[in-house]
Design a protein around this motif. Structure first.
Motif, PDB file in Angstrom:
ATOM      1  N   CYS A 444       0.524  -1.484  -0.425  1.00  0.00           N
ATOM      2  CA  CYS A 444      -0.382  -0.387   0.203  1.00  0.00           C
ATOM      3  C   CYS A 444       0.714   1.548   0.155  1.00  0.00           C
ATOM      4  O   CYS A 444       0.799   2.265   1.109  1.00  0.00           O
ATOM      5  CB  CYS A 444      -0.733  -0.404   1.025  1.00  0.00           C
ATOM      6  N   ARG A 445       1.557   1.880  -1.380  1.00  0.00           N
ATOM      7  CA  ARG A 445       2.689   2.388  -1.623  1.00  0.00           C
ATOM      8  C   ARG A 445       1.924   4.172  -1.876  1.00  0.00           C
ATOM      9  O   ARG A 445       2.066   4.573  -2.294  1.00  0.00           O
ATOM     10  CB  ARG A 445       3.351   2.379  -1.928  1.00  0.00           C
ATOM     11  N   THR A 446       0.556   3.058  -2.506  1.00  0.00           N
ATOM     12  CA  THR A 446      -0.296   4.196  -3.003  1.00  0.00           C
ATOM     13  C   THR A 446      -1.873   4.755  -2.872  1.00  0.00           C
ATOM     14  O   THR A 446      -2.076   3.718  -2.241  1.00  0.00           O
ATOM     15  CB  THR A 446       0.163   4.060  -4.443  1.00  0.00           C
ATOM     16  N   ILE A 447      -2.721   5.622  -3.261  1.00  0.00           N
ATOM     17  CA  ILE A 447      -4.023   5.918  -2.930  1.00  0.00           C
ATOM     18  C   ILE A 447      -4.403   4.389  -3.452  1.00  0.00           C
ATOM     19  O   ILE A 447      -5.377   3.819  -2.441  1.00  0.00           O
ATOM     20  CB  ILE A 447      -4.159   7.474  -2.381  1.00  0.00           C
ATOM     21  N   GLN A 448      -4.695   4.542  -4.647  1.00  0.00           N
ATOM     22  CA  GLN A 448      -4.836   3.040  -5.365  1.00  0.00           C
ATOM     23  C   GLN A 448      -5.022   1.738  -5.002  1.00  0.00           C
ATOM     24  O   GLN A 448      -5.986   1.216  -5.364  1.00  0.00           O
ATOM     25  CB  GLN A 448      -4.561   3.168  -6.751  1.00  0.00           C
ATOM     26  N   ARG A 449      -3.927   1.006  -4.212  1.00  0.00           N
ATOM     27  CA  ARG A 449      -3.684   0.168  -3.869  1.00  0.00           C
ATOM     28  C   ARG A 449      -3.841   0.081  -2.722  1.00  0.00           C
ATOM     29  O   ARG A 449      -4.372  -0.813  -2.326  1.00  0.00           O
ATOM     30  CB  ARG A 449      -1.949   0.489  -3.800  1.00  0.00           C
ATOM     31  N   THR A 450      -4.757   1.155  -1.712  1.00  0.00           N
ATOM     32  CA  THR A 450      -5.077   0.604  -0.848  1.00  0.00           C
ATOM     33  C   THR A 450      -6.929   0.862  -0.720  1.00  0.00           C
ATOM     34  O   THR A 450      -8.000   0.895  -1.760  1.00  0.00           O
ATOM     35  CB  THR A 450      -4.835   2.527   0.480  1.00  0.00           C
ATOM     36  N   LYS A 451      -7.337  -0.510  -0.258  1.00  0.00           N
ATOM     37  CA  LYS A 451      -8.326  -1.269  -0.119  1.00  0.00           C
ATOM     38  C   LYS A 451      -9.456  -0.216   0.480  1.00  0.00           C
ATOM     39  O   LYS A 451      -8.864   0.451   0.878  1.00  0.00           O
ATOM     40  CB  LYS A 451      -8.244  -2.203   0.712  1.00  0.00           C
ATOM     41  N   GLU A 452     -10.977  -0.124  -0.230  1.00  0.00           N
ATOM     42  CA  GLU A 452     -11.397   0.685   0.114  1.00  0.00           C
ATOM     43  C   GLU A 452     -11.631   0.431   1.686  1.00  0.00           C
ATOM     44  O   GLU A 452     -12.186   1.630   2.263  1.00  0.00           O
ATOM     45  CB  GLU A 452     -12.640   0.188  -0.600  1.00  0.00           C
ATOM     46  N   LYS A 453     -11.496  -0.627   2.091  1.00  0.00           N
ATOM     47  CA  LYS A 453     -12.050  -0.869   3.617  1.00  0.00           C
ATOM     48  C   LYS A 453     -10.599  -1.311   4.916  1.00  0.00           C
ATOM     49  O   LYS A 453     -10.878  -1.494   6.352  1.00  0.00           O
ATOM     50  CB  LYS A 453     -13.204  -1.193   4.105  1.00  0.00           C
ATOM     51  N   ALA A 454     -10.097  -0.987   3.824  1.00  0.00           N
ATOM     52  CA  ALA A 454      -9.097  -1.231   5.326  1.00  0.00           C
ATOM     53  C   ALA A 454      -7.313   0.512   5.367  1.00  0.00           C
ATOM     54  O   ALA A 454      -8.393   1.829   5.122  1.00  0.00           O
ATOM     55  CB  ALA A 454      -6.909  -1.504   4.072  1.00  0.00           C
ATOM     56  N   GLU A 455      -6.889   0.676   6.676  1.00  0.00           N
ATOM     57  CA  GLU A 455      -6.114   1.844   7.085  1.00  0.00           C
ATOM     58  C   GLU A 455      -5.949   2.365   6.071  1.00  0.00           C
ATOM     59  O   GLU A 455      -4.840   1.897   5.703  1.00  0.00           O
ATOM     60  CB  GLU A 455      -5.814   1.371   9.288  1.00  0.00           C
ATOM     61  N   PHE A 456      -6.142   3.182   6.784  1.00  0.00           N
ATOM     62  CA  PHE A 456      -5.062   4.617   5.443  1.00  0.00           C
ATOM     63  C   PHE A 456      -4.460   4.961   6.012  1.00  0.00           C
ATOM     64  O   PHE A 456      -4.281   6.034   7.076  1.00  0.00           O
ATOM     65  CB  PHE A 456      -6.740   5.405   4.785  1.00  0.00           C
ATOM     66  N   ARG A 457      -2.916   4.887   5.800  1.00  0.00           N
ATOM     67  CA  ARG A 457      -2.180   5.580   6.543  1.00  0.00           C
ATOM     68  C   ARG A 457      -1.556   6.819   5.668  1.00  0.00           C
ATOM     69  O   ARG A 457      -0.738   6.991   4.637  1.00  0.00           O
ATOM     70  CB  ARG A 457      -1.019   4.338   6.720  1.00  0.00           C
ATOM     71  N   ASN A 473      -8.153  20.010   8.321  1.00  0.00           N
ATOM     72  CA  ASN A 473      -8.900  20.866   7.617  1.00  0.00           C
ATOM     73  C   ASN A 473      -8.906  20.206   6.324  1.00  0.00           C
ATOM     74  O   ASN A 473      -9.809  19.556   5.592  1.00  0.00           O
ATOM     75  CB  ASN A 473      -8.831  22.092   6.501  1.00  0.00           C
ATOM     76  N   LEU A 474      -7.792  19.404   5.461  1.00  0.00           N
ATOM     77  CA  LEU A 474      -7.533  18.804   4.621  1.00  0.00           C
ATOM     78  C   LEU A 474      -7.558  16.955   5.609  1.00  0.00           C
ATOM     79  O   LEU A 474      -8.371  16.246   4.485  1.00  0.00           O
ATOM     80  CB  LEU A 474      -6.526  18.727   4.234  1.00  0.00           C
ATOM     81  N   LEU A 475      -6.873  17.360   5.928  1.00  0.00           N
ATOM     82  CA  LEU A 475      -7.224  15.458   6.602  1.00  0.00           C
ATOM     83  C   LEU A 475      -8.686  15.143   6.602  1.00  0.00           C
ATOM     84  O   LEU A 475      -9.428  14.249   6.855  1.00  0.00           O
ATOM     85  CB  LEU A 475      -6.521  15.258   7.491  1.00  0.00           C
ATOM     86  N   GLN A 476     -10.024  15.886   7.446  1.00  0.00           N
ATOM     87  CA  GLN A 476     -11.101  16.236   7.903  1.00  0.00           C
ATOM     88  C   GLN A 476     -11.881  15.904   6.669  1.00  0.00           C
ATOM     89  O   GLN A 476     -12.774  14.899   7.004  1.00  0.00           O
ATOM     90  CB  GLN A 476     -11.660  17.430   8.404  1.00  0.00           C
ATOM     91  N   VAL A 477     -11.725  16.540   5.603  1.00  0.00           N
ATOM     92  CA  VAL A 477     -12.605  15.855   4.204  1.00  0.00           C
ATOM     93  C   VAL A 477     -11.976  14.659   3.315  1.00  0.00           C
ATOM     94  O   VAL A 477     -12.167  14.055   2.378  1.00  0.00           O
ATOM     95  CB  VAL A 477     -12.155  16.867   3.534  1.00  0.00           C
ATOM     96  N   SER A 478     -10.730  14.030   4.381  1.00  0.00           N
ATOM     97  CA  SER A 478     -10.171  12.500   3.751  1.00  0.00           C
ATOM     98  C   SER A 478     -11.389  11.304   3.906  1.00  0.00           C
ATOM     99  O   SER A 478     -10.710  10.117   3.848  1.00  0.00           O
ATOM    100  CB  SER A 478      -8.635  12.927   3.736  1.00  0.00           C
ATOM    101  N   ASN A 479     -12.547  11.775   4.783  1.00  0.00           N
ATOM    102  CA  ASN A 479     -13.072  10.754   4.925  1.00  0.00           C
ATOM    103  C   ASN A 479     -12.892   9.711   6.224  1.00  0.00           C
ATOM    104  O   ASN A 479     -12.906   7.922   5.558  1.00  0.00           O
ATOM    105  CB  ASN A 479     -13.585  10.598   3.533  1.00  0.00           C
ATOM    106  N   ALA A 480     -12.451   9.629   6.916  1.00  0.00           N
ATOM    107  CA  ALA A 480     -12.226   8.926   7.980  1.00  0.00           C
ATOM    108  C   ALA A 480     -13.673   8.377   8.153  1.00  0.00           C
ATOM    109  O   ALA A 480     -14.062   8.718   8.887  1.00  0.00           O
ATOM    110  CB  ALA A 480     -11.243   9.515   9.159  1.00  0.00           C
ATOM    111  N   THR A 481     -13.624   7.500   8.452  1.00  0.00           N
ATOM    112  CA  THR A 481     -14.649   6.512   9.212  1.00  0.00           C
ATOM    113  C   THR A 481     -14.007   4.946   9.855  1.00  0.00           C
ATOM    114  O   THR A 481     -13.232   4.812   9.925  1.00  0.00           O
ATOM    115  CB  THR A 481     -15.613   5.773   8.007  1.00  0.00           C
ATOM    116  N   ASN A 482     -15.086   4.455  10.974  1.00  0.00           N
ATOM    117  CA  ASN A 482     -14.926   3.122  11.479  1.00  0.00           C
ATOM    118  C   ASN A 482     -15.059   2.664  10.546  1.00  0.00           C
ATOM    119  O   ASN A 482     -13.487   1.639  11.202  1.00  0.00           O
ATOM    120  CB  ASN A 482     -16.177   2.942  12.136  1.00  0.00           C
ATOM    121  N   GLN A 483     -15.144   2.525   9.266  1.00  0.00           N
ATOM    122  CA  GLN A 483     -14.824   0.435   8.623  1.00  0.00           C
ATOM    123  C   GLN A 483     -13.753   1.153   7.747  1.00  0.00           C
ATOM    124  O   GLN A 483     -12.889   0.388   7.365  1.00  0.00           O
ATOM    125  CB  GLN A 483     -15.871   1.302   7.674  1.00  0.00           C
ATOM    126  N   SER A 484     -13.122   2.708   7.753  1.00  0.00           N
ATOM    127  CA  SER A 484     -12.384   3.214   6.287  1.00  0.00           C
ATOM    128  C   SER A 484     -11.171   3.703   8.199  1.00  0.00           C
ATOM    129  O   SER A 484     -11.675   5.076   8.036  1.00  0.00           O
ATOM    130  CB  SER A 484     -12.591   3.183   5.360  1.00  0.00           C
TER     131      SER A 484
END
Length: 834
Positions: A444-457, A473-484
């Motif tokens: 997971c070195r790119t956004i495309q390879r990061t799975k939809e419900k995986a942790e986004f680092r 504010n940029l991180l807030q609109v990155s859509n952090a959810t309990n599933q992802s």
């Protein structure tokens, strides 16, 4: 009145004859029939000596650098070579009567250098690593056990030889040869690029403790060598206690008040501290200890605020320390007479040192590492690193010589052993440890390879407090959810001035500011940075996990620290701000140093990178503009021209679009029927172009299919022929836009943006062609800009570069054909008109 040579006599009125030395420094002695180095004044000779020493010193450091030798190795070698009076013209260059002036200047520089080392040291760094037990165990065991083993080997092999070394000299040698020098170790760790790994943090913290132990053991050696003069040690210890208990709080209060306003120190405060360095050195020297102890103590108790440390490093490091410290190595070289190696006893001494102290330290460090479940290979590497020697060891040995505990015959073998122990460390680790430290393998070195419900680092880099609001504010609109969930590694990038190279701190609840809690000073940048991200994490409802860190390094190696940390934390995305001064017209200025950091990061990154041009995203002005929408909605405009960077930007924009307060518009620009555009697209590596276009079409099709029923997302296709038409289209779509998202597209050849790339005034390589236009102050919209570069493996990049080289001739041919066709069309049009 008579004269004889440079001495003159005069008859006084009472009949006595007085003889005096005639100082004729104003005459040009070089043209007289005298020895050219026999100046009547020491000042001209001192200038020649200083220039000569600096030249040889820096020359050897530069020669040995490609051989992976730290600067201390070249400095010791330069001192030893220059100290041999039997070679070249050293005896004429350094006559005994002139050494005193050079020695005085060197020791003044040494005092200020040790003050800076103490200023770099913060005991809170040990607890900040989160590995306090490991650090203390390795530092204590790596100092005391090798000391006992080495002393036993000394007495078994060398025995009692007062003509060679005394019992007190044994103790001084043991202290010097078991020390791990903090300053020199930071250089080695940075050169090996392992400073931000666990092994680097453990080694650096252990070296810090080892340095403190060495100063304490130096006082113990002074007491052991002459027990009857116990008052020397007691008075020195009393002075240190007064500094810690009385002087330290006073300094905190004084400097707390001094930098409360503009964070700058006045010349009065600076002069006060510089005089204090000399005074503390005088006091400890008067107590019977080394003057360096006093200067080092003052540095340790100084407040560890960045405005303070950077001010003194800027004042002292570049001139006084760099020009005067090589003189100390020369004085060490004067005592290192290589003739003593003609007998066998010095060689026996060297072998005892290397095996009794060096090997035992590697072994005990390795065993302690295994007890703390450190991998064996890292344990061996740690043992080698803990054998790093440097200036502190030389100070201990010179102190022993000054006290007559170490005779001249024992000094050169000790220096030689110390030299060997230090010069082998970096080459061995570079050849072995780097090979065993496998490249961190994670997909997971790119956004495309990061799975939809995986942790986004994500790694979010901050230069100053003005970057915090926009970044959060940029991180807030990155859509952090309990599933992802999003795991944010917030890194405060701090420029480190001076010789010390770099450092990584984990911000926890400890007070690492260097001030007492009672200090009424406002929160520093580091404290504001930590508090802001803590509040951001608390407000996320467990969807965001934040780790705050502080990376202290010079601009030249800052990108290396970011890359090492990103790989160590396995992040998929690095966000770093585009640094510019905040002016009334929001104009971007060429900030060379920070642009260099960004460019180096883009070239060496282990994952995808985003350059964030913040124009108030999340600020009060931006919130007021959002109120016009009546819902506080953020409007995002994603510009798609094609290529891996744009596909990565689309993936990030798509993730953002899932946020309930985000509206996304994706605009795809397609090439028109302009002859130049068609031919350029047709002949510019047909296979590669088709492959890229197929990947673009697949991603766009998937995006359109999955978002067709989402009212917050809209998709537009726009046919254009050149850059001007692209810019015009962007302006038409920029109403109420809060954030542009675009790929960097570096190296992607396109006739659509060719005309824009020719304008050097709007071309910032780190932002790409379109990103540079959007970031200019005279652009229609002042929305923030997000420029994304997708990670491409080095192997793939090398293949692409090879293909690009093979295409050079065909590209030239295509350009020629295009010009001919356009000329023919122009001629045909003229004929039709006629």
């Amino acid at each position: 009145m008579g004269s004889s040579g440079d001495y003159q006599t005069i008859n006084t009125t009472d009949g006595l004859e007085a003889c005096y030395y005639a100082n004729s420094s104003g005459t040009i002695r070089i043209w007289r029939n005298h020895d050219q180095f026999n100046f009547p004044s020491y000042a001209p000779l001192f200038l020649i000596q200083l220039a000569y020493v600096l030249f040889i010193n820096h020359l050897l450091v530069a020669i040995l650098k490609p051989l992976r030798q730290p600067p201390i190795v070249g400095q010791i070698l330069a001192g030893v070579l220059l100290g041999q009076r039997s070679i070249f013209f050293q005896q004429e260059m350094f006559p005994y009567k002139s050494v005193m002036l050079l020695e005085t200047y060197a020791y003044i520089a040494l005092l200020f250098y040790l003050f800076l080392i103490g200023l770099d040291m913060d005991i809170n760094l040990i607890s900040a690593t989160g590995m306090t037990n490991k650090v203390v165990s390795i530092a204590l065991a790596g100092t005391l056990v090798p000391m006992a083993v080495g002393l036993g080997a000394f007495f078994l092999v060398i025995g009692e030889s007062p003509e060679f070394i005394t019992q007190g000299g044994y103790m001084f040698c043991a202290v010097a040869l078991t020390a791990t020098n903090f300053q020199e170790l930071t250089q080695i760790l940075t050169d090996l690029r392992i400073l931000h790994l666990d092994i680097g943090r453990i080694a650096l913290s252990s070296a810090l403790l080892s340095d403190l132990f060495t100063w304490m053991l130096l006082l113990a050696c002074i007491l052991v060598s002459n027990p009857s003069q116990y008052y020397e040690v007691l008075s020195t210890v009393g002075f240190i206690l007064i500094c810690v208990v009385v002087v330290r709080p006073a300094l905190s209060w004084v400097f707390c008040s001094a930098i409360r306003g503009d964070n700058n120190l006045s010349d009065t405060h600076i002069s006060f501290v510089l005089a204090g360095v000399l005074l503390c050195g005088f006091i400890t020297d008067g107590c019977g200890a080394h003057s360096a102890i006093g200067a080092f103590t003052l540095g340790v108790i100084m407040p560890k605020k960045q405005p303070i440390t950077n001010t003194f490093k800027d004042k002292l490091d570049d001139f006084l320390v760099s020009s005067g410290l090589p003189g100390f190595f020369l004085l060490t070289g004067f005592r290192s007479n290589l003739v003593v190696f003609s007998s066998h006893k010095p060689w026996m001494f060297v072998l005892v040192v290397l095996f009794g102290f060096g090997m035992s330290k590697i072994l005990i460090t390795f065993l302690v590492s295994l007890l703390h479940k450190i991998p064996p290979k890292e344990g061996l590497a740690l043992g080698l690193l803990m054998n790093t020697k440097g200036l502190l060891a030389l100070i201990v040995l010179n102190t022993a010589c000054n006290r007559k505990d170490l005779v001249d015959e024992a000094f050169p073998p000790t220096i030689f052993a110390l030299f060997v122990m230090t010069c082998v460390i970096e080459p061995i680790l570079a050849a072995t440890y780097k090979a065993t430290k496998q490249f961190v393998n994670y997909k997971c070195r790119t956004i495309q390879r990061t799975k939809e419900k995986a942790e986004f680092r994500i790694m979010a880099c901050i230069h100053s407090t003005r970057n915090i609001a926009g970044m959060i504010n940029l991180l807030q609109v990155s859509n952090a959810t309990n599933q992802s969930a999003i795991h944010v590694f917030a890194v405060h990038l701090v420029e480190h001035l001076g010789h010390s190279t770099a450092m990584l701190l984990t911000n926890d609840g400890s007070n690492s500011t260097g001030f007492n809690d009672s200090c009424p000073m406002q929160a520093t940048e580091a404290e504001q940075f930590k508090k802001a991200f803590e509040n951001y994490e608390k407000a996320s409802n467990n969807a965001i996990n934040v780790h705050t860190l502080t990376s202290v390094s010079p601009h030249e190696s800052m990108h290396e620290d970011i890359c090492s940390l990103a790989e160590d934390k396995r992040v998929a995305f690095i966000i770093i701000p585009y640094i510019r001064p905040l002016t009334t017209n929001d104009k971007i200025r060429n900030a060379n140093t920070n642009r260099t950091v960004n460019l180096n990061l883009l070239q060496n990154t282990p994952c995808s990178v985003c350059i964030f041009v913040d124009r108030g995203l999340g600020s009060d002005e931006d919130k007021e503009s959002q109120l016009k929408d009546h819902h506080g909605i953020q409007h995002l405009l994603m510009l798609f021209l094609g290529g891996p960077d744009d596909r990565e930007a689309l993936a990030y924009a798509w993730r953002m679009a899932a946020h309930p307060k985000v509206k996304l518009t994706v605009v795809r620009f397609l090439p028109g029927k302009d002859p130049r555009t068609v031919l350029h697209q047709k002949h510019n590596s047909e296979v590669a172009r088709c492959t890229e276009k197929q990947a673009d079409d697949e991603d766009i099709y998937e995006f359109k299919f999955k978002t067709m029923n989402d009212e917050s997302i809209s998709y537009i296709e726009n046919v254009v022929n050149n850059g001007e038409e692209i810019v015009a289209a962007i302006k038409d779509l920029s109403d109420n836009c809060d954030l542009y998202i675009i790929g960097r597209r570096e190296g992607a050849e396109s006739r659509l943006t060719y005309d824009l790339s020719l304008d050097n005034s709007t071309n910032f390589p780190e932002l790409g062609v379109i990103g540079s236009v959007l970031a200019m102050s005279n652009f229609y919209s002042h929305a923030s800009v997000l420029v994304i570069q997708q990670y491409i493996s080095r192997k793939t990049a090398n293949k692409s570069e090879s293909r690009k080289h093979d295409r050079m001739s065909i590209d030239h041919y295509c350009e020629t054909i295009a010009s001919q066709i356009i000329d023919d069309d122009y001629d045909d049009d003229e004929e039709d008109d006629n």
